[in-house]
Motif scaffolding. Structure first.
Motif, mmCIF file in Angstrom:
data_model
loop_
_atom_site.group_PDB
_atom_site.id
_atom_site.type_symbol
_atom_site.label_atom_id
_atom_site.label_comp_id
_atom_site.label_asym_id
_atom_site.label_seq_id
_atom_site.Cartn_x
_atom_site.Cartn_y
_atom_site.Cartn_z
ATOM 1 N N GLU A 326 0.836 -1.194 0.000
ATOM 2 C CA GLU A 326 0.000 0.000 0.000
ATOM 3 C C GLU A 326 0.872 1.246 0.000
ATOM 4 O OE1 GLU A 326 -4.073 -0.856 2.299
ATOM 5 O OE2 GLU A 326 -2.290 -1.325 3.479
ATOM 6 N N THR A 327 0.506 2.219 -0.815
ATOM 7 C CA THR A 327 1.336 3.421 -0.960
ATOM 8 C C THR A 327 0.659 4.691 -0.474
ATOM 9 O OG1 THR A 327 0.544 3.690 -3.243
ATOM 10 C CG2 THR A 327 2.607 2.465 -2.910
ATOM 11 N N LYS A 328 -0.669 4.695 -0.318
ATOM 12 C CA LYS A 328 -1.344 5.901 0.141
ATOM 13 C C LYS A 328 -2.562 5.545 0.980
ATOM 14 C CE LYS A 328 -3.885 6.417 -4.247
ATOM 15 N NZ LYS A 328 -4.213 7.340 -5.343
ATOM 16 N N LYS A 330 -5.687 7.037 1.116
ATOM 17 C CA LYS A 330 -6.999 7.073 0.480
ATOM 18 C C LYS A 330 -7.017 6.309 -0.843
ATOM 19 C CE LYS A 330 -8.567 11.381 2.604
ATOM 20 N NZ LYS A 330 -9.196 12.700 2.398
ATOM 21 N N ALA A 331 -6.444 5.111 -0.848
ATOM 22 C CA ALA A 331 -6.472 4.275 -2.051
ATOM 23 C C ALA A 331 -7.918 3.894 -2.369
ATOM 24 C CB ALA A 331 -5.632 3.028 -1.850
ATOM 25 N N GLU A 332 -8.294 3.983 -3.638
ATOM 26 C CA GLU A 332 -9.677 3.688 -4.017
ATOM 27 C C GLU A 332 -9.938 2.192 -4.105
ATOM 28 O OE1 GLU A 332 -10.960 5.810 -7.438
ATOM 29 O OE2 GLU A 332 -10.703 7.782 -6.512
ATOM 30 N N THR A 334 -8.155 -1.960 -3.287
ATOM 31 C CA THR A 334 -7.083 -2.729 -2.659
ATOM 32 C C THR A 334 -6.115 -3.235 -3.720
ATOM 33 O OG1 THR A 334 -8.343 -4.804 -2.818
ATOM 34 C CG2 THR A 334 -8.613 -3.487 -0.807
#
Length: 534
Positions: A326-328, A330-332, A334
């Protein structure tokens, strides 16, 4: 055919920051750092990015007090400084000016410190928790300052086991926290920003040209952030045995976590907070990681309630399997994962061992995943944005139900789910609400700035049709501001009860009430994070 739109009488453009969100942040600054620091923070929150001279002018404080306050706010990650080049006066060369911007999110995070500590996984022992507590209390510390703080709290342990073993154990715990991304290197103290036109000349790729359109504040945060390869890197040679032997170089370790910093204690510490004389790397708690884990917890809770427990277990397994990728926050969606990977991760939990691979696949379908084509590896990705949107809508719908009643709730839900214009007759027929009552409700919701209305008129036939649509952005902003207002009221009530608890006769009863208020605040903060941070 004439068509025109009407804004409700109370419709106004919302400020970039919630008005009550700013008031809550100012209250937190006052509670933690005192009135003078709070006054400087309030100035930056209300007026935006300012220079030192501007803050002095607006606050009418002395330059020394403003400087000290800014250093405290920077130390506790509430303000970011950056330098820009400004044109000089007539006949004068350009000059470099330091600007200061308040970090509203980080200020609000201060009331979440107990929640952050509770999110630390059980496999991190008490010493890891103490490291996090120290960084939350002091804002920014070097590795040697963390070591000296550890020595002060564990003198007996250091004496019995030897300095080397204790230091090695602390180094191992610090490394674990960094690798798990709970702590990170601090951003640059005062990055220099080029003028946009100069930066544009140096950029070639089209993707980089988009940086020119960023706000000054966004560019400053990007410039201050450490490189991703360095952000969580703990270098072994930074643990020196004699770097901070002088009492004058030690970090202030006498304070208790959560204790209010008095203004008269700021003076001797400002020199330490301004720079690190030993040129050591400073570390802080990585708020993003804690917010990310709280987002995961919220999504799992919502899915468990809305779908079933099996879907919640599967989503939790997806988060666990994809955490390193995971990089952020608020990822839209998975990270795409194989079905077997998700199943194996689910088997690692006690609750997931009862699930079969077919049940996991069925849960993924319930979560909105499409079954892949037969004959290829089954890879799934869950739409997190949809889950968050559903949770937000459910929260607002419950508010509408309590405030306006069940018929208004049905109308609001229809407009919320479809997100398009509806005629009055269509709304009445779909929600089974009499047209006369529906019109009354719609006008009330419009008046309260929940709906957008458009009139379609035909001059020849002298008829008029009313179209209605949810004013979603305005509603969500209004709900968030109301939540900040409620949180501020709770904080003020907690402060009042705390003062009352000093009376020995009332102490037992008031402590119980205080705990209830604190629990209510944490529940309310979950809703605030749902609308603002997730």
């Amino acid at each position: 055919m004439l068509m025109f739109s009407l804004q409700s009488p109370c419709s106004t453009d919302m400020a970039s920051s919630s008005p009550h969100g700013i008031k809550l942040a100012v209250h937190l600054l006052s509670a933690y750092f005192g009135e003078i620091v709070s006054k400087v923070g309030e100035c930056l929150l209300n007026k935006g990015t300012l220079s030192l001279a501007q803050v002095v002018r607006f606050t009418e404080l002395t330059k020394q007090k403003v400087t000290n306050s800014l250093l405290v706010l920077i130390q506790h990650n509430c303000v970011q400084a950056f330098a820009i080049q400004q044109a000089g006066g007539f006949g004068e060369p350009p000059k470099i000016v330091t600007q200061y911007m308040a970090l509203h999110n980080n200020i609000i995070h201060h009331m979440r410190f107990p929640k952050f500590l509770s999110m630390l996984p059980s496999d991190f022992d008490e010493d890891c928790k103490k490291i996090i507590e120290g960084l939350l209390q002091h804002g920014r510390l070097s590795l040697n300052q963390v070591r000296d703080r550890h020595k002060g709290k564990h003198k007996a342990l250091v004496t019995s086991e030897g300095n080397g073993n204790a230091t090695n154990m602390l180094h191992e715990n610090f490394n674990r926290l960094a690798q798990a991304r709970f702590i990170e290197r601090c951003p640059a103290h005062e990055p220099f920003l080029e003028r946009p036109e100069e930066g544009a000349k140096k950029r070639v790729a089209k993707s980089k040209l988009a940086d020119v359109t960023q706000t000054l504040e966004a560019r400053a945060l990007a410039a201050a952030a450490p490189m991703e390869s360095q952000r969580f890197l703990v270098e072994a040679d930074t643990w020196s045995n004699g770097a901070l032997d002088d009492d004058s170089k030690k970090s202030p370790t006498k304070e208790v976590v959560g204790e209010k910093r008095k203004q008269d204690s700021l003076e001797p510490e400002t020199e330490t907070w301004a720079t690190n004389k030993n040129k050591e790397v400073l570390w802080r708690v990585n708020f993003e990681e804690f917010v990310l884990r709280l987002r995961h917890k919220s999504c799992v809770s919502h899915v468990t309630t809305r779908v079933d427990s099996a879907a919640g277990i599967v989503l939790s397994a997806i988060f666990a399997a994809s955490r390193k990728d995971e990089t952020k926050v608020k990822a839209e969606n998975t990270v795409p994962l194989l079905l077997q990977t998700i199943f194996d991760e689910a088997m690692n939990s006690e609750e997931g061992r009862s699930l079969t691979i077919e049940r996991v696949r069925a849960s993924l379908v319930q979560l909105g995943c499409e079954l892949p084509t037969i004959g290829i590896d089954e890879t799934y990705s869950v739409d997190l944005k949809k889950i968050i949107d559903q949770a937000q809508a459910q929260e607002v719908e419950s508010i509408v139900l309590k405030k306006y009643g069940r018929e208004a709730y049905r109308i609001f839900r229809l407009l919320s789910e479809r997100e398009r214009f509806f005629e009055t007759d269509k709304i009445s027929a779909t929600t089974f609400v009499e047209k006369k009552d529906a019109l009354k409700i719609l006008f009330q919701l419009w008046k309260d700035d929940l709906l957008h209305m458009e009139r379609i008129g035909n001059e020849s036939q002298k008829t008029e049709i009313l179209l209605w649509k949810l004013n979603k952005r305005s509603v969500w902003e209004q709900v968030l501001d109301d939540m900040y207002h409620a949180a501020l009221n709770l904080k003020l009530r907690i402060l009042y009860e705390f003062e009352q608890a000093k009376d020995p006769e009332k102490q037992a009863m008031l402590v119980k009430k205080w705990k209830v208020l604190e629990a209510s605040l944490m529940i309310l903060d979950d809703a605030i994070m749902l609308f603002h941070d997730f």
